[in-house]
Scaffold this motif. Structure first.
Motif, PDB file in Angstrom:
ATOM      1  N   GLY A   1       7.479  -4.883 -12.238  1.00  0.00           N
ATOM      2  CA  GLY A   1       7.636  -6.335 -12.243  1.00  0.00           C
ATOM      3  C   GLY A   1       7.109  -6.994 -13.502  1.00  0.00           C
ATOM      4  N   ILE A   2       6.077  -6.418 -14.117  1.00  0.00           N
ATOM      5  CA  ILE A   2       5.465  -7.041 -15.292  1.00  0.00           C
ATOM      6  C   ILE A   2       5.889  -6.373 -16.598  1.00  0.00           C
ATOM      7  N   ALA A   3       6.705  -5.313 -16.522  1.00  0.00           N
ATOM      8  CA  ALA A   3       7.004  -4.477 -17.687  1.00  0.00           C
ATOM      9  C   ALA A   3       7.574  -5.261 -18.859  1.00  0.00           C
ATOM     10  N   ALA A   4       8.499  -6.169 -18.609  1.00  0.00           N
ATOM     11  CA  ALA A   4       9.169  -6.907 -19.678  1.00  0.00           C
ATOM     12  C   ALA A   4       8.455  -8.208 -20.032  1.00  0.00           C
ATOM     13  N   GLU A   5       7.220  -8.372 -19.542  1.00  0.00           N
ATOM     14  CA  GLU A   5       6.435  -9.581 -19.796  1.00  0.00           C
ATOM     15  C   GLU A   5       7.209 -10.842 -19.410  1.00  0.00           C
ATOM     16  N   PRO A   6       7.683 -10.927 -18.162  1.00  0.00           N
ATOM     17  CA  PRO A   6       8.479 -12.092 -17.758  1.00  0.00           C
ATOM     18  C   PRO A   6       7.644 -13.364 -17.684  1.00  0.00           C
ATOM     19  N   SER A   7       8.329 -14.498 -17.764  1.00  0.00           N
ATOM     20  CA  SER A   7       7.654 -15.792 -17.650  1.00  0.00           C
ATOM     21  C   SER A   7       7.205 -16.078 -16.227  1.00  0.00           C
ATOM     22  N   LEU A   8       7.982 -15.564 -15.266  1.00  0.00           N
ATOM     23  CA  LEU A   8       7.727 -15.802 -13.849  1.00  0.00           C
ATOM     24  C   LEU A   8       7.803 -14.483 -13.100  1.00  0.00           C
ATOM     25  N   ILE A   9       6.834 -14.245 -12.215  1.00  0.00           N
ATOM     26  CA  ILE A   9       6.834 -13.041 -11.393  1.00  0.00           C
ATOM     27  C   ILE A   9       6.957 -13.461  -9.930  1.00  0.00           C
ATOM     28  N   ILE A  10       7.982 -12.953  -9.253  1.00  0.00           N
ATOM     29  CA  ILE A  10       8.205 -13.197  -7.833  1.00  0.00           C
ATOM     30  C   ILE A  10       7.697 -11.980  -7.073  1.00  0.00           C
ATOM     31  N   ALA A  11       6.757 -12.173  -6.158  1.00  0.00           N
ATOM     32  CA  ALA A  11       6.208 -11.057  -5.381  1.00  0.00           C
ATOM     33  C   ALA A  11       6.409 -11.331  -3.895  1.00  0.00           C
ATOM     34  N   ASP A  12       7.071 -10.409  -3.226  1.00  0.00           N
ATOM     35  CA  ASP A  12       7.363 -10.535  -1.791  1.00  0.00           C
ATOM     36  C   ASP A  12       6.451  -9.592  -1.007  1.00  0.00           C
ATOM     37  N   GLU A  13       5.481 -10.141  -0.308  1.00  0.00           N
ATOM     38  CA  GLU A  13       4.542  -9.362   0.512  1.00  0.00           C
ATOM     39  C   GLU A  13       3.940  -8.186  -0.277  1.00  0.00           C
ATOM     40  N   PRO A  14       3.265  -8.446  -1.395  1.00  0.00           N
ATOM     41  CA  PRO A  14       2.780  -7.348  -2.231  1.00  0.00           C
ATOM     42  C   PRO A  14       1.669  -6.515  -1.611  1.00  0.00           C
ATOM     43  N   SER A  15       1.026  -7.007  -0.537  1.00  0.00           N
ATOM     44  CA  SER A  15      -0.046  -6.236   0.103  1.00  0.00           C
ATOM     45  C   SER A  15       0.356  -5.689   1.467  1.00  0.00           C
ATOM     46  N   SER A  16       1.636  -5.812   1.825  1.00  0.00           N
ATOM     47  CA  SER A  16       2.097  -5.400   3.150  1.00  0.00           C
ATOM     48  C   SER A  16       1.987  -3.893   3.346  1.00  0.00           C
ATOM     49  N   GLY A  17       1.478  -3.475   4.505  1.00  0.00           N
ATOM     50  CA  GLY A  17       1.452  -2.068   4.886  1.00  0.00           C
ATOM     51  C   GLY A  17       0.375  -1.235   4.216  1.00  0.00           C
ATOM     52  N   LEU A  18      -0.543  -1.863   3.485  1.00  0.00           N
ATOM     53  CA  LEU A  18      -1.600  -1.121   2.802  1.00  0.00           C
ATOM     54  C   LEU A  18      -2.894  -1.183   3.600  1.00  0.00           C
ATOM     55  N   ASP A  19      -3.683  -0.116   3.526  1.00  0.00           N
ATOM     56  CA  ASP A  19      -4.980  -0.177   4.201  1.00  0.00           C
ATOM     57  C   ASP A  19      -5.894  -1.128   3.439  1.00  0.00           C
ATOM     58  N   LEU A  20      -7.013  -1.498   4.067  1.00  0.00           N
ATOM     59  CA  LEU A  20      -7.859  -2.564   3.538  1.00  0.00           C
ATOM     60  C   LEU A  20      -8.364  -2.259   2.138  1.00  0.00           C
ATOM     61  N   ARG A  21      -8.763  -1.021   1.892  1.00  0.00           N
ATOM     62  CA  ARG A  21      -9.319  -0.663   0.584  1.00  0.00           C
ATOM     63  C   ARG A  21      -8.257  -0.791  -0.508  1.00  0.00           C
ATOM     64  N   ILE A  22      -7.058  -0.254  -0.261  1.00  0.00           N
ATOM     65  CA  ILE A  22      -5.989  -0.330  -1.249  1.00  0.00           C
ATOM     66  C   ILE A  22      -5.515  -1.772  -1.414  1.00  0.00           C
ATOM     67  N   LYS A  23      -5.447  -2.502  -0.303  1.00  0.00           N
ATOM     68  CA  LYS A  23      -5.000  -3.891  -0.381  1.00  0.00           C
ATOM     69  C   LYS A  23      -5.894  -4.709  -1.300  1.00  0.00           C
ATOM     70  N   ARG A  24      -7.193  -4.496  -1.205  1.00  0.00           N
ATOM     71  CA  ARG A  24      -8.104  -5.280  -2.039  1.00  0.00           C
ATOM     72  C   ARG A  24      -8.008  -4.889  -3.505  1.00  0.00           C
ATOM     73  N   ARG A  25      -7.654  -3.636  -3.782  1.00  0.00           N
ATOM     74  CA  ARG A  25      -7.391  -3.247  -5.166  1.00  0.00           C
ATOM     75  C   ARG A  25      -6.155  -3.953  -5.699  1.00  0.00           C
ATOM     76  N   ILE A  26      -5.122  -4.057  -4.851  1.00  0.00           N
ATOM     77  CA  ILE A  26      -3.889  -4.732  -5.255  1.00  0.00           C
ATOM     78  C   ILE A  26      -4.163  -6.218  -5.499  1.00  0.00           C
TER      79      ILE A  26
END
Length: 327
Positions: A182-207
């Protein structure tokens, strides 16, 4: 037509011009029971360097809103209104122009990397394609930047990871790969749909920590039902219920004192606030109530709520709420 005109605290970066504006957006889908009104008359403004969030229950229309911005609506969708990015109406652009903008100017982080990543291509192949969207990147430069990109999203052993396939990575690593794309091309706007969905608590907080870092230098538009992510990341948020916006607020003000009864119910469902569920269920998007869509579940309901649909009322402090309590 009511629009989001919130003025956040000084220093938040939101005094800059609008980057994304949505006017009277409607997205409907055909169904035997009648049109599914997934997104219904939405108006929003997102400013440069702002982290803007949409929260709400599953099925409220959040993902469809993301797809509309990205120009990825299914072929059977009917839509109207305007989505303006950098002053240009995306709905009036030819498909080839939208494809040029998507990825290069507007990045996407989808909610399910297990299905969004192509299982037959390596991580390196898929990231290379994302990097090549950036203006001025040659093939040699793309290859050189792969390692840097994976380091940026805190993926260890990047030289190994770029040779692996998606099924060889854990859920947390796949999600970080999606963020990298999502960030590879250095876009002006990043759209994120449920970026922490389905992750355990430890991984979610890293995200969440990773998204916080990215939001320092980019405009982000994130949809989620994860209130922990919302509280830690958003500057401004809108609450969706049954296809429409029911509240817009600065994030700090919202978590201190939610105004819409549905918003209040969302926060009361948190373990830290007593874990009180909202009674009932959302209405069918093919048979929406004539009056307030939250009326059957609302403990503050009045007679007017049953028969008249409330507008989005503007309040002191630039907050907006769709509720007759504040008319």
């Amino acid at each position: 037509m009511t629009r989001n005109l919130i003025t956040p605290d000084p220093g938040s970066g939101n005094g800059s011009p609008p980057l994304l504006e949505i006017w009277n957006l409607k997205v409907h889908f055909p169904d035997d029971a009648g049109p599914v009104r997934a997104v219904d008359s939405i108006d929003l403004t997102v400013r440069e360097k702002e982290c803007f969030g949409i929260i709400g229950e599953s099925g409220s229309g959040k993902t469809v809103l993301c797809l509309a911005i990205l120009g990825l609506l299914p072929g059977d969708a009917s839509f109207s209104g305007e989505i303006t990015f950098k002053g240009e109406n995306l709905f009036s652009m030819p498909s080839r122009e939208i494809r040029k903008i998507r990825g290069k100017e507007i990045g996407a982080i989808f909610q399910n990397p297990a299905t969004s990543l192509d299982p037959v291509f390596t991580i390196g192949d898929q990231l290379s394609e994302a990097l090549s969207r950036g203006e001025g990147f040659s093939k040699a430069e793309v290859n050189t930047n792969l390692i840097h990109l994976l380091n940026r999203v805190s993926i260890q052993d990047p030289a190994l990871r770029i040779r692996q396939y998606p099924h060889e990575l854990s859920g947390g690593l796949r999600q970080r790969v999606m963020i990298a794309m999502g960030i590879a091309a250095e876009p002006s706007l990043i759209i994120a749909d449920e970026p922490s969905s389905g992750l355990d608590l430890r991984i979610k907080r890293r995200i969440i920590s990773l998204l916080q870092d990215i939001s320092q230098n980019a405009t982000m538009f994130i949809v989620t039902h994860d209130l922990e992510l919302a509280e830690k990341l958003f500057e401004t948020l809108a609450v969706m219920y049954a296809g429409e916006i029911v509240e817009i607020s600065g994030c700090k003000e919202f978590f201190k004192a939610p105004m819409h009864p549905f918003s209040e119910g969302l926060l009361n469902s948190l373990p830290s606030r007593g874990m009180q569920p909202i009674p009932g269920s959302s209405p069918s998007l093919t048979a929406l109530p004539e009056g307030c869509r939250f009326f059957p579940r609302c403990r503050y309901a009045m007679e007017i709520c049953k028969n008249k649909h409330p507008e989005l009322f503007s309040l002191t402090g630039e907050r907006q709420v769709r509720c007759f309590k504040y008319a």
